[in-house]
Enzyme design. Structure first.
Site, short mmCIF file in Angstrom:
data_model
loop_
_atom_site.label_atom_id
_atom_site.label_comp_id
_atom_site.label_asym_id
_atom_site.label_seq_id
_atom_site.Cartn_x
_atom_site.Cartn_y
_atom_site.Cartn_z
N GLY A 172 5.89 3.47 -15.75
CA GLY A 172 7.14 4.08 -16.18
C GLY A 172 7.53 5.31 -15.38
N GLU A 173 6.70 6.32 -15.41
CA GLU A 173 6.97 7.55 -14.65
C GLU A 173 5.86 7.83 -13.66
OE1 GLU A 173 7.44 10.61 -17.56
OE2 GLU A 173 9.38 9.88 -18.21
#
Length: 96
Positions: free
Chosen positions: A7-8
């Site tokens: 995701g990040e």
């Protein structure tokens, strides 16, 4: 090579560098992000990073990713906005 890992999360593959050089590159990137004036962002942006190197931290792709991921979480637990080196790989004893 830079790639999105989650995701990040991003991964950066460095060739022909040792663990200390990888740590140095990650620290340089951390400082650059922290000092970068992102347009429209009213506060400082920071990153936490984990570094691992072949073969000290793992001999397979999965072992290296685990070591770097472990180092990333250690950086976050230590207060964020820092770089940590992954744990050394366990040595295998021949014949056991």
């Amino acid at each position: 090579m830079v790639c999105r890992y989650g995701g990040e999360e991003f991964g950066i593959l460095l060739t022909q560098v040792n663990a200390q050089q990888a740590l140095s590159v990650a620290e340089k990137l951390r400082k650059m992000v922290e000092s970068w004036p992102f347009p429209g962002v009213p506060r400082t942006v920071t990153i936490s990073a984990g570094a691992a190197a072949f073969p000290e931290h793992g001999k397979t792709r999965d072992e290296l990713v685990r070591a770097a991921d472990s180092a990333l979480y250690a950086a976050k637990q230590a207060g964020r906005n820092r770089v940590c080196l992954g744990p050394l790989a366990r040595r295998q004893v021949v014949g056991s």
